[in-house]
Design a protein around this motif. Structure first.
Motif, PDB file in Angstrom:
ATOM      1  N   TYR A   5       0.845  -1.179   0.000  1.00  0.00           N
ATOM      2  CA  TYR A   5       0.000   0.000   0.000  1.00  0.00           C
ATOM      3  C   TYR A   5       0.887   1.237   0.000  1.00  0.00           C
ATOM      4  N   ASP A   7       0.958   5.107   0.661  1.00  0.00           N
ATOM      5  CA  ASP A   7       0.201   6.161   1.332  1.00  0.00           C
ATOM      6  C   ASP A   7       0.360   7.467   0.560  1.00  0.00           C
ATOM      7  N   SER A   9      -1.066  10.219   1.038  1.00  0.00           N
ATOM      8  CA  SER A   9      -1.142  11.426   1.857  1.00  0.00           C
ATOM      9  C   SER A   9       0.239  11.815   2.399  1.00  0.00           C
ATOM     10  N   LYS A  10       1.199  10.952   2.201  1.00  0.00           N
ATOM     11  CA  LYS A  10       2.564  11.190   2.671  1.00  0.00           C
ATOM     12  C   LYS A  10       3.189  12.347   1.897  1.00  0.00           C
TER      13      LYS A  10
END
Length: 109
Positions: A5, A7, A9-10
């Motif tokens: 996965y 991320d 939003s990182k």
């Protein structure tokens, strides 16, 4: 290999040019390391996304010489292992075919 996965939003930080950004990674399409790095910072975080925008792996060699390097550059920019990224979707080159081939017709001399 299954991807992990990612991320989205990182925050990977701003694009900072490097001395080696002018190195050609994909010789067929003349794509540099800096162009790939910039694409990642623009939000293209998968092999397919980068392939659709910049076209690495779509030249004569079909990614045989550059895909591993492209994958490693993307992973390095994201700060993840390359094993988390899927390979780019392979598609054979499209070439025109005569309609007679589909009808199994044999041309007479």
């Amino acid at each position: 290999m299954m991807s992990g996965y990612i991320d989205r939003s990182k925050d990977i930080g701003p694009f900072v040019p490097r001395k080696d950004d002018n190195i050609i990674i994909c010789r067929c399409e003349e794509i540099t390391k800096g162009e790939i790095r910039m694409a990642v910072h623009m939000g293209l975080w998968t092999m397919n996304e980068v392939k659709r925008m910049l076209r690495p792996g779509m030249g004569l060699c079909q990614g045989q010489t550059c895909s591993k390097n492209v994958k490693n550059i993307i992973a390095d920019e994201l700060g993840i292992s390359a094993s988390f990224l899927d390979e780019a979707t392979a598609r054979p080159p499209v070439r025109p075919i005569e309609m007679g081939v589909f009808g199994n017709e044999v041309e007479k001399l």
